[in-house]
Design an enzyme around this catalytic site. Sequence first.
Site, mmCIF file in Angstrom:
data_model
loop_
_atom_site.group_PDB
_atom_site.id
_atom_site.type_symbol
_atom_site.label_atom_id
_atom_site.label_comp_id
_atom_site.label_asym_id
_atom_site.label_seq_id
_atom_site.Cartn_x
_atom_site.Cartn_y
_atom_site.Cartn_z
ATOM 1 N N LYS A 1 0.846 -1.202 0.000
ATOM 2 C CA LYS A 1 0.000 0.000 0.000
ATOM 3 C C LYS A 1 0.886 1.258 0.000
ATOM 4 O O LYS A 1 2.096 1.169 0.257
ATOM 5 C CB LYS A 1 -0.924 -0.012 1.222
ATOM 6 C CG LYS A 1 -0.197 -0.013 2.565
ATOM 7 C CD LYS A 1 -1.140 -0.329 3.719
ATOM 8 C CE LYS A 1 -0.392 -0.366 5.040
ATOM 9 N NZ LYS A 1 -1.240 -0.889 6.139
ATOM 10 N N TYR B 1 17.133 29.084 9.576
ATOM 11 C CA TYR B 1 15.916 29.722 10.089
ATOM 12 C C TYR B 1 15.853 29.675 11.607
ATOM 13 O O TYR B 1 16.094 28.629 12.226
ATOM 14 C CB TYR B 1 14.672 29.030 9.535
ATOM 15 C CG TYR B 1 14.365 29.395 8.101
ATOM 16 C CD1 TYR B 1 14.067 30.709 7.736
ATOM 17 C CD2 TYR B 1 14.353 28.420 7.118
ATOM 18 C CE1 TYR B 1 13.772 31.040 6.416
ATOM 19 C CE2 TYR B 1 14.051 28.733 5.793
ATOM 20 C CZ TYR B 1 13.759 30.051 5.451
ATOM 21 O OH TYR B 1 13.466 30.369 4.153
HETATM 22 C C1 LIG Z 1 -0.458 -1.909 6.769
HETATM 23 C C2 LIG Z 1 -1.003 -3.198 7.239
HETATM 24 C C3 LIG Z 1 -0.148 -4.295 7.433
HETATM 25 C C4 LIG Z 1 1.352 -4.192 7.323
HETATM 26 O O1 LIG Z 1 1.857 -3.631 8.506
HETATM 27 P P1 LIG Z 1 3.447 -3.481 8.787
HETATM 28 O O2 LIG Z 1 3.514 -2.961 10.164
HETATM 29 O O3 LIG Z 1 3.960 -2.512 7.790
HETATM 30 O O4 LIG Z 1 4.035 -4.824 8.619
HETATM 31 C C5 LIG Z 1 -0.720 -5.498 7.781
HETATM 32 N N1 LIG Z 1 -2.059 -5.622 7.942
HETATM 33 C C6 LIG Z 1 -2.887 -4.579 7.790
HETATM 34 C C7 LIG Z 1 -4.353 -4.782 8.009
HETATM 35 C C8 LIG Z 1 -2.401 -3.344 7.444
HETATM 36 O O5 LIG Z 1 -3.234 -2.316 7.293
#
Ligand SMILES: *Cc1c(COP(=O)(O)O)cnc(C)c1O
Length: 371
Positions: free
Chosen positions: A35, A255
């Site tokens: 994702k 800054y």
């Molecule tokens: C994003 C997500 C994962 C992966 O999580 P990580 O901590 O990056 O391994 C697994 N399951 C669900 C439902 C998620 O939303």
Amino acid sequence: MTRPTRAHIDLTALRHNLAYARGLAGSARLVAVVKANGYGHGAVTVAHALEGAVEALGVACIEEASELRESGIGTPILLLEGVVDPDELALAERLALAVVVHNREQLGWVQAARPARPLACWLKLDTGMHRLGFTPAALAGAHAALTACPQVDQVVLMTHLARADELDQPYTNRQLALFAQVCGDLAAPRSLASSAGLLAWPAAIGDWVRPGIMLYGASPLGEGHQSAARLRPVMTLESALIAVRDLAAGEPLGYGGRFVCERPTRVGVVAAGYADGYPRHARDGTPVAVNGQLTRLIGRVSMDMLTVDLTELPQAQIGDPVELWGRRVSANAVAAASDTIAYQLFTGVTARVPLIHHAGEMALESANRGD
Ligand SMILES: *Cc1c(COP(=O)(O)O)cnc(C)c1O
């Protein structure tokens, strides 16, 4: 000469991390989570690099799934939050996606659907994250309703752990126990673990694991955990020095004059800032590597530039490569110095930064003057 700021993506490291995850998972099947553009690493390239080596890919929304299908990905794809309306369910069916079903509305849309081919559903139980999922009281009914649908050919039972990165926290054991109790003897494969669950909670492994961050080489358990040394960073965010100057003791830098030189200080100006995704909240002292040598960030990060201490690196000059995070400087260390997590750093790299994918072994010194 182009702007020297870029993110190198080492696909050999990605596959190394996958092999590590696979070893931990034993016989469990694996959903590689890609994702948010593959956690900023380029979802299409990452998915192609993983194809054939994972049983499924996980995405957050239908647009992400569609992008993968359009690029020719045939691997099963799991829509982690499910669909947001019945039209999306029809599209999910056309794209051959497995969908999470986490509430009554989604269940109703599945029941009403008349798909041309059977649907795979992941039924989510809320065991304590309290974001998505059926309550323990509603789970068995939802499972019965789904399995009674002729258009549903597969149901996986899933949950998500809220505190699996805290190794001495009893909360994870409570979630695992509740999941086991509520799912009882329902005949369905089970999935509980994302990276932290897979790395630290063997009882969470089940039939399917869902690693994300660990595939990209950052341990969700921090640099102190043994997994950190086993994982290889996939992304190296690098830039170069565009100016070098000497400041006298007492001079402020950047800054707000946040940093004031305690001694005569050689300062390097790096062509990367928060508009590239480097965290503006990074504190003085945040590690950074110039020519492969560790030094520290000094002064407030600005939109297009940041400043580093070169006092101990007298040879450093304009054009020299700077690693902001990657193999020498862990993303976890930069995140810790910026009150955030590696996930946010990776997904925050902006469109201004080209992603350079390396299929083969990536040389450690990837940046050369003028390349
Ligand atoms: C994003 C997500 C994962 C992966 O999580 P990580 O901590 O990056 O391994 C697994 N399951 C669900 C439902 C998620 O939303």
